[in-house]
Design a protein around this motif. Structure first.
Motif, PDB file in Angstrom:
ATOM      1  N   ALA A 149      51.384 -12.676 -48.864  1.00 33.24           N
ATOM      2  CA  ALA A 149      51.271 -14.030 -48.319  1.00 33.24           C
ATOM      3  C   ALA A 149      51.643 -15.049 -49.379  1.00 33.24           C
ATOM      4  N   ASP A 184      49.426 -22.104 -50.866  1.00 32.97           N
ATOM      5  CA  ASP A 184      49.596 -23.383 -51.532  1.00 32.97           C
ATOM      6  C   ASP A 184      48.893 -23.319 -52.890  1.00 32.97           C
ATOM      7  N   ASP A 242      46.116 -24.486 -43.137  1.00 32.71           N
ATOM      8  CA  ASP A 242      47.572 -24.526 -43.291  1.00 32.71           C
ATOM      9  C   ASP A 242      48.032 -24.309 -44.732  1.00 32.71           C
ATOM     10  N   LYS A 284      50.828 -18.839 -45.654  1.00 33.34           N
ATOM     11  CA  LYS A 284      51.787 -18.290 -44.700  1.00 33.34           C
ATOM     12  C   LYS A 284      51.903 -16.796 -44.948  1.00 33.34           C
ATOM     13  N   ALA A 316      51.308 -11.718 -39.059  1.00 35.49           N
ATOM     14  CA  ALA A 316      51.851 -13.077 -38.906  1.00 35.49           C
ATOM     15  C   ALA A 316      51.875 -13.481 -37.434  1.00 35.49           C
ATOM     16  N   GLN A 360      49.852 -16.582 -35.548  1.00 35.26           N
ATOM     17  CA  GLN A 360      50.531 -17.569 -34.707  1.00 35.26           C
ATOM     18  C   GLN A 360      49.857 -17.686 -33.341  1.00 35.26           C
TER      19      GLN A 360
END
Length: 300
Positions: A227, A230, A274, A277, A285, A289
């Motif tokens: 993954a 951030d 958020d 990812k 994934a 979603q």
């Protein structure tokens, strides 16, 4: 247990020199006849304990007997006391307090009972957890089958197991035993286990296969996650998985770790909102979603 009491009596005699039978009976919450049998057992084990009747009498270890009272260093005693306090967070306090008293009172090594290390093995279910652990310990010692309702990802079920070990691992408490429904060895998480009872049914102790004793094998981390996080999530990754769980790129923090449970992985990823990812595997994934779309629909 008798062995614990024998060790306790020996410790008291080493610390205090001379005590009386009534003193020992009160301290260990048994009658004087039991203390007498314990003293006989210690003598049979080779400890020369002398008993004198009448005024000025008492129970003591013969002077010529030498036993090093300094086997444990102050640091070692400190570690033991910290561990005992940790167990005390999910055990009956009276038992732990008696043990701490034996270690701390009149000890040649000065050990503070106000330890700088605090270990709390309890949870928000502390009251229930203590009752469960004590009941399971009793069932193990008496070789009795336990019954309970169990809640897990597949729903609810009623289980009967032969309990063998209470385990604290992966930040939670478990009971390990032979499940009479699956006819195999299983681990059950105590926080998912309710309506526990000890039955009158006794069981013959089984030999635990060596491969079943490896508790880590019940939670193999074979679900590999890749993954991109951030950079603001760095402290959270380090907190959970350490400094070496990621490497920095221009896009963020590339993270690769194996998980034991898909549901745990997804729940953990969703806690970052958020800021993450999923790169691999593709099906994880896709599930993230789908969850995001369903969540959005609830607020639309």
């Amino acid at each position: 247990m008798k062995l614990d009491r024998l060790m306790g009596i020996l410790t008291v005699l080493l610390q205090n020199g001379r005590v009386t039978a009534p003193y020992l009976a009160e301290k260990f919450e048994v009658n004087r006849r039991t203390i007498g049998r314990d003293i006989d057992a210690l003598c049979q084990a080779g400890i020369p304990i002398v008993t004198h009747q009448g005024s000025g009498g008492g129970i003591f270890i013969a002077e010529e007997f030498k036993l090093d009272k300094h086997v444990l260093t102050t640091g070692e005693l400190s570690d033991i006391i910290a561990a005992l306090k940790g167990i005390g967070s999910v055990s009956k306090q009276s038992q732990i307090e008696r043990t701490l008293d034996k270690l701390g009172a009149n000890s040649d090594a000065v050990v503070s009972l106000r330890e700088p290390v605090v270990i709390d093995l309890a949870s928000c279910h502390k009251g229930h957890l203590t009752v469960k652990i004590e009941a399971i310990k009793q069932a193990i010692l008496e070789n009795r089958v336990i019954r309970f309702d169990y809640y897990y990802s597949k729903g609810e079920s009623h289980r009967r197991i032969e309990p063998y070990i209470v385990v604290f691992q992966w930040t939670s408490w478990y009971v390990f035993g032979f499940c009479l429904k699956c006819m195999d060895w299983r681990m059950f998480k105590l926080n998912r286990l309710w309506n526990l009872s000890i039955s009158d049914e006794q069981f013959a102790v089984r030999d635990i296969p060596s491969e079943k004793r490896d508790f880590n094998s019940y939670f193999s981390d074979d679900i590999k996650l890749v993954a991109l996080f951030d950079k603001s999530a760095k402290y959270q990754l380090i907190e959970t998985y350490g400094l070496d769980c990621y490497y920095e790129t221009a896009e963020g923090l590339n993270f690769e770790v194996g998980f034991t449970s898909k549901s745990h992985m997804i729940g953990w990823l969703l806690s970052f909102g958020d800021k993450v990812k999923v790169l691999e595997p593709d099906h994880i994934a896709a599930e993230i979603q789908a969850i995001a779309k369903n969540t959005l629909s609830r607020y639309s």
